[in-house]
Design a protein around this motif. Sequence first.
Motif, PDB file in Angstrom:
ATOM      1  N   ASN A  10      75.696 137.760  96.802  1.00  0.00           N
ATOM      2  CA  ASN A  10      75.365 136.757  95.788  1.00  0.00           C
ATOM      3  C   ASN A  10      75.652 135.342  96.287  1.00  0.00           C
ATOM      4  O   ASN A  10      74.856 134.426  96.067  1.00  0.00           O
ATOM      5  CB  ASN A  10      76.168 136.994  94.503  1.00  0.00           C
ATOM      6  CG  ASN A  10      75.553 138.076  93.631  1.00  0.00           C
ATOM      7  OD1 ASN A  10      74.486 138.592  93.929  1.00  0.00           O
ATOM      8  ND2 ASN A  10      76.251 138.439  92.563  1.00  0.00           N
ATOM      9  N   HIS A  53      72.136 133.771  96.203  1.00  0.00           N
ATOM     10  CA  HIS A  53      71.986 132.903  95.039  1.00  0.00           C
ATOM     11  C   HIS A  53      72.720 131.577  95.224  1.00  0.00           C
ATOM     12  O   HIS A  53      72.320 130.566  94.669  1.00  0.00           O
ATOM     13  CB  HIS A  53      72.523 133.582  93.773  1.00  0.00           C
ATOM     14  CG  HIS A  53      71.901 134.917  93.500  1.00  0.00           C
ATOM     15  ND1 HIS A  53      70.557 135.070  93.335  1.00  0.00           N
ATOM     16  CD2 HIS A  53      72.442 136.158  93.370  1.00  0.00           C
ATOM     17  CE1 HIS A  53      70.290 136.358  93.105  1.00  0.00           C
ATOM     18  NE2 HIS A  53      71.411 137.035  93.142  1.00  0.00           N
ATOM     19  N   ASP A  67      80.972 129.389  96.473  1.00  0.00           N
ATOM     20  CA  ASP A  67      79.776 128.748  97.018  1.00  0.00           C
ATOM     21  C   ASP A  67      79.527 127.442  96.275  1.00  0.00           C
ATOM     22  O   ASP A  67      80.135 127.183  95.239  1.00  0.00           O
ATOM     23  CB  ASP A  67      78.554 129.683  96.921  1.00  0.00           C
ATOM     24  CG  ASP A  67      78.113 129.948  95.491  1.00  0.00           C
ATOM     25  OD1 ASP A  67      77.706 128.990  94.797  1.00  0.00           O
ATOM     26  OD2 ASP A  67      78.169 131.115  95.048  1.00  0.00           O
ATOM     27  N   GLY A 101      75.124 127.462  90.625  1.00  0.00           N
ATOM     28  CA  GLY A 101      75.932 127.970  89.522  1.00  0.00           C
ATOM     29  C   GLY A 101      75.140 128.901  88.626  1.00  0.00           C
ATOM     30  O   GLY A 101      73.952 129.118  88.845  1.00  0.00           O
ATOM     31  N   ILE A 102      75.836 129.444  87.643  1.00  0.00           N
ATOM     32  CA  ILE A 102      75.188 130.403  86.743  1.00  0.00           C
ATOM     33  C   ILE A 102      75.133 129.780  85.356  1.00  0.00           C
ATOM     34  O   ILE A 102      76.161 129.466  84.758  1.00  0.00           O
ATOM     35  CB  ILE A 102      75.982 131.722  86.697  1.00  0.00           C
ATOM     36  CG1 ILE A 102      76.034 132.324  88.107  1.00  0.00           C
ATOM     37  CG2 ILE A 102      75.354 132.701  85.708  1.00  0.00           C
ATOM     38  CD1 ILE A 102      76.882 133.560  88.220  1.00  0.00           C
ATOM     39  N   VAL A 106      74.204 137.289  82.325  1.00  0.00           N
ATOM     40  CA  VAL A 106      74.389 137.858  83.660  1.00  0.00           C
ATOM     41  C   VAL A 106      75.476 138.938  83.644  1.00  0.00           C
ATOM     42  O   VAL A 106      75.333 140.001  84.245  1.00  0.00           O
ATOM     43  CB  VAL A 106      74.726 136.725  84.664  1.00  0.00           C
ATOM     44  CG1 VAL A 106      75.377 137.284  85.906  1.00  0.00           C
ATOM     45  CG2 VAL A 106      73.472 135.944  85.008  1.00  0.00           C
ATOM     46  N   TYR A 144      70.157 141.712  84.278  1.00  0.00           N
ATOM     47  CA  TYR A 144      69.395 140.471  84.354  1.00  0.00           C
ATOM     48  C   TYR A 144      69.482 139.908  85.766  1.00  0.00           C
ATOM     49  O   TYR A 144      70.565 139.786  86.323  1.00  0.00           O
ATOM     50  CB  TYR A 144      69.945 139.437  83.364  1.00  0.00           C
ATOM     51  CG  TYR A 144      69.345 138.072  83.531  1.00  0.00           C
ATOM     52  CD1 TYR A 144      68.041 137.824  83.110  1.00  0.00           C
ATOM     53  CD2 TYR A 144      70.053 137.042  84.149  1.00  0.00           C
ATOM     54  CE1 TYR A 144      67.463 136.574  83.291  1.00  0.00           C
ATOM     55  CE2 TYR A 144      69.485 135.788  84.325  1.00  0.00           C
ATOM     56  CZ  TYR A 144      68.198 135.565  83.888  1.00  0.00           C
ATOM     57  OH  TYR A 144      67.625 134.332  84.068  1.00  0.00           O
ATOM     58  N   SER A 145      68.332 139.612  86.341  1.00  0.00           N
ATOM     59  CA  SER A 145      68.330 139.105  87.699  1.00  0.00           C
ATOM     60  C   SER A 145      67.265 138.041  87.862  1.00  0.00           C
ATOM     61  O   SER A 145      66.185 138.138  87.299  1.00  0.00           O
ATOM     62  CB  SER A 145      68.031 140.258  88.660  1.00  0.00           C
ATOM     63  OG  SER A 145      67.834 139.755  89.962  1.00  0.00           O
ATOM     64  N   THR A 146      67.574 136.994  88.622  1.00  0.00           N
ATOM     65  CA  THR A 146      66.560 135.996  88.922  1.00  0.00           C
ATOM     66  C   THR A 146      65.944 136.303  90.282  1.00  0.00           C
ATOM     67  O   THR A 146      65.104 135.570  90.763  1.00  0.00           O
ATOM     68  CB  THR A 146      67.161 134.574  88.971  1.00  0.00           C
ATOM     69  OG1 THR A 146      68.190 134.563  89.950  1.00  0.00           O
ATOM     70  CG2 THR A 146      67.730 134.181  87.626  1.00  0.00           C
ATOM     71  N   SER A 159      65.943 141.862  92.509  1.00  0.00           N
ATOM     72  CA  SER A 159      66.933 142.924  92.506  1.00  0.00           C
ATOM     73  C   SER A 159      67.244 143.401  91.098  1.00  0.00           C
ATOM     74  O   SER A 159      66.514 143.135  90.162  1.00  0.00           O
ATOM     75  CB  SER A 159      68.171 142.460  93.240  1.00  0.00           C
ATOM     76  OG  SER A 159      68.531 141.176  92.810  1.00  0.00           O
ATOM     77  N   LEU A 160      68.344 144.122  90.966  1.00  0.00           N
ATOM     78  CA  LEU A 160      68.585 144.878  89.748  1.00  0.00           C
ATOM     79  C   LEU A 160      69.422 144.160  88.716  1.00  0.00           C
ATOM     80  O   LEU A 160      69.457 144.545  87.555  1.00  0.00           O
ATOM     81  CB  LEU A 160      69.295 146.186  90.113  1.00  0.00           C
ATOM     82  CG  LEU A 160      68.490 147.101  91.017  1.00  0.00           C
ATOM     83  CD1 LEU A 160      69.408 148.111  91.659  1.00  0.00           C
ATOM     84  CD2 LEU A 160      67.433 147.797  90.185  1.00  0.00           C
ATOM     85  N   GLY A 161      70.161 143.142  89.167  1.00  0.00           N
ATOM     86  CA  GLY A 161      71.040 142.459  88.225  1.00  0.00           C
ATOM     87  C   GLY A 161      72.225 143.306  87.799  1.00  0.00           C
ATOM     88  O   GLY A 161      72.767 143.140  86.719  1.00  0.00           O
ATOM     89  N   GLY A 197      74.830 143.568  90.019  1.00  0.00           N
ATOM     90  CA  GLY A 197      75.882 143.155  90.943  1.00  0.00           C
ATOM     91  C   GLY A 197      77.142 142.697  90.223  1.00  0.00           C
ATOM     92  O   GLY A 197      78.213 143.259  90.416  1.00  0.00           O
ATOM     93  N   LEU A 198      77.013 141.686  89.379  1.00  0.00           N
ATOM     94  CA  LEU A 198      78.208 141.133  88.733  1.00  0.00           C
ATOM     95  C   LEU A 198      78.752 142.070  87.666  1.00  0.00           C
ATOM     96  O   LEU A 198      79.954 142.332  87.615  1.00  0.00           O
ATOM     97  CB  LEU A 198      77.893 139.766  88.118  1.00  0.00           C
ATOM     98  CG  LEU A 198      77.798 138.619  89.128  1.00  0.00           C
ATOM     99  CD1 LEU A 198      77.346 137.338  88.451  1.00  0.00           C
ATOM    100  CD2 LEU A 198      79.141 138.393  89.808  1.00  0.00           C
TER     101      LEU A 198
HETATM  102  N1  LIG Z   1      76.836 132.963  93.371  1.00  0.00           N
HETATM  103  C1  LIG Z   1      75.837 132.783  92.504  1.00  0.00           C
HETATM  104  N2  LIG Z   1      75.242 131.560  92.349  1.00  0.00           N
HETATM  105  C2  LIG Z   1      74.222 131.371  91.478  1.00  0.00           C
HETATM  106  N3  LIG Z   1      73.699 132.360  90.722  1.00  0.00           N
HETATM  107  C3  LIG Z   1      74.236 133.589  90.824  1.00  0.00           C
HETATM  108  C4  LIG Z   1      75.319 133.873  91.697  1.00  0.00           C
HETATM  109  N4  LIG Z   1      75.634 135.178  91.570  1.00  0.00           N
HETATM  110  C5  LIG Z   1      74.789 135.678  90.658  1.00  0.00           C
HETATM  111  N5  LIG Z   1      73.941 134.726  90.198  1.00  0.00           N
HETATM  112  C6  LIG Z   1      72.879 134.881  89.185  1.00  0.00           C
HETATM  113  O1  LIG Z   1      73.163 136.013  88.396  1.00  0.00           O
HETATM  114  C7  LIG Z   1      72.092 136.962  88.478  1.00  0.00           C
HETATM  115  C8  LIG Z   1      72.636 138.369  88.430  1.00  0.00           C
HETATM  116  O2  LIG Z   1      73.442 138.588  89.556  1.00  0.00           O
HETATM  117  P1  LIG Z   1      73.827 140.062  89.934  1.00  0.00           P
HETATM  118  O3  LIG Z   1      74.384 140.729  88.725  1.00  0.00           O
HETATM  119  O4  LIG Z   1      74.701 140.054  91.134  1.00  0.00           O
HETATM  120  O5  LIG Z   1      72.442 140.755  90.256  1.00  0.00           O
HETATM  121  P2  LIG Z   1      71.340 140.438  91.396  1.00  0.00           P
HETATM  122  O6  LIG Z   1      72.055 139.772  92.538  1.00  0.00           O
HETATM  123  O7  LIG Z   1      70.856 141.824  91.699  1.00  0.00           O
HETATM  124  O8  LIG Z   1      70.304 139.568  90.740  1.00  0.00           O
HETATM  125  C9  LIG Z   1      71.362 136.632  89.761  1.00  0.00           C
HETATM  126  O9  LIG Z   1      70.017 137.057  89.740  1.00  0.00           O
HETATM  127  C10 LIG Z   1      71.521 135.120  89.816  1.00  0.00           C
HETATM  128  O10 LIG Z   1      70.552 134.503  88.985  1.00  0.00           O
END
Ligand SMILES: Nc1ncnc2c1ncn2[C@@H]1O[C@H](COP(=O)(O)OP(=O)(O)O)[C@@H](O)[C@H]1O
Lengths: 137, 137, 125, 125
Positions: A52, A56, A81, A85-86, A92, A97-99, A102-104, A106-107
């Motif tokens: 990420n 991202h 990083d 930002g988010i 999220v 939810y993913s931008t 991918s699958l969203g 991760g977090l």
């Molecule tokens: N370090 C980051 N900086 C900015 N946006 C982030 C970061 N980490 C996550 N995001 C945002 O949160 C969303 C979801 O992240 P995550 O759950 O890891 O799933 P994925 O990476 O599969 O999209 C990402 O699609 C992105 O929009």
Amino acid sequence: MADVVQRWEMPIRTEDDVILVRRKARMLAQERGFDAFATAALTTAASELGRNALVHGGGGGALIEHLADGTRSGIRITFVDRGPGIADMARVLAGGYSTARSLGLGLSGTRRLVEEFDIESAPGAGTKVVICKWTRY
Amino acid sequence: MADVVQRWEMPIRTEDDVILVRRKARMLAQERGFDAFATAALTTAASELGRNALVHGGGGGALIEHLADGTRSGIRITFVDRGPGIADMARVLAGGYSTARSLGLGLSGTRRLVEEFDIESAPGAGTKVVICKWTRY
Amino acid sequence: MSQRGNIPILRVGSNLLTTIHIDLHDTIAEAFQEDVLVAIKNTGAKGLVIDITGLEEVDTYVARILADTGRMAALMGAHTILVGMRAEVAATLVRMGFAMDTVETALDVDDGLAMLQARKALGRK
Amino acid sequence: MSQRGNIPILRVGSNLLTTIHIDLHDTIAEAFQEDVLVAIKNTGAKGLVIDITGLEEVDTYVARILADTGRMAALMGAHTILVGMRAEVAATLVRMGFAMDTVETALDVDDGLAMLQARKALGRK
Ligand SMILES: Nc1ncnc2c1ncn2[C@@H]1O[C@H](COP(=O)(O)OP(=O)(O)O)[C@@H](O)[C@H]1O
Ligand SMILES: Nc1ncnc2c1ncn2[C@@H]1O[C@H](COP(=O)(O)OP(=O)(O)O)[C@@H](O)[C@H]1O
């Protein structure tokens, strides 16, 4: 209170850097007596967050710390990083939810793998995620 | 910086025009040494976006450009229409949302097929989508 | 068989085989679907093989037409097998997020027809 | 077989076996998927076993690559079985909310190949 026994700072600029962070976490977990499940949980979390920060967040760094609180060993990893930002944190963290392509998961998934999970992010000001995992005894 | 080696402007007024744009993209990709996977990705993207410009945008045009950056060849395609534009861009880009009798995977899917994807749209002012794909070496 | 469109539909034993070699767009696609259904009705076919070996790209529109045709045939009691999808077409569709999981698939026409025979032998429709 | 990536793909009877032993990231993952699909086309394989015994962790990115590869192979008519997932990897993926339910799984390579043989005997693809 936990003491920091040792610390390593590592850059996250390339995919290979993400792999190096994960490997370092794995080595440390194994040395510190984490079992296979705890090790996989920690290193998978490191993989998700490192990725990420790179994808991202446009790159950043990781700080790996070996902690001790008298009886147990802990590993804390901080990912930072200076990316966008988010904006919609709640969405999220809910997962799915993913931008990106991918699958969203991760977090939201990472959060379930570690004992401590802390995230700070403001639009435009980058993102900081801290995770920590402890040995069982 | 990439140079534009050659360019073609093509109208998108009918279904056949969409097919012609796609064929032109295919021919160029093959000439430029794109492999079968990259060619299918580019031409499928062209098909989706050309169709959108026609069906949702009421027609418009495509500009196909052959780019070179010294070592690699690139193909950039710009789709423009003067239709209603896209109001809820975030929703559309997330995928699975369609105002037509279709799947709503066109824009979100296209984005995953190309290296560069740029979309500009304001309600009432039409839509412009630029995609670009490069040879691997 | 009398048809509106110009995509051939052949009878092979108790099944139908249709080979798509032109771009399936709007009016052609609709005519194709209708021709297939009429042919199923007229022949009493229990199976349908759609051969897309000739398609160099399949966008989400065409993919939906194909999946829908299979669904329509199923409503009439005929089982559809989609065959001959190229590697680059499969990769592109999945990368776009398209899951064509409602239609059975096979590598080529022979496999598709063999699968329909095996279904028949098992007493499935 | 000529390949872009460096993950071996072996022919075992009428099936393919590929063993993933390195990190599947971005370009490698894409090359791997494409190599697998081209091998299916070239060999006419009906089944694919992906062995991940060597993977000590599988994050959601890699899990998606594996699931997508199975979907792509399915579109071409080949059935995929994922084998060798470690207990800790399975636990981690499920805890993260990832349901790898689009791909069939088996304990190890032998079981995976046996399952493909059983499918074949039943006349399924
Ligand atoms: N370090 C980051 N900086 C900015 N946006 C982030 C970061 N980490 C996550 N995001 C945002 O949160 C969303 C979801 O992240 P995550 O759950 O890891 O799933 P994925 O990476 O599969 O999209 C990402 O699609 C992105 O929009
Ligand atoms: N060029 C355009 N002009 C206006 N609206 C568009 C345009 N392209 C896409 N859209 C809108 O975005 C939605 C999603 O488009 P897309 O992802 O390509 O899927 P689909 O075309 O299958 O609906 C469309 O249903 C339409 O409402």
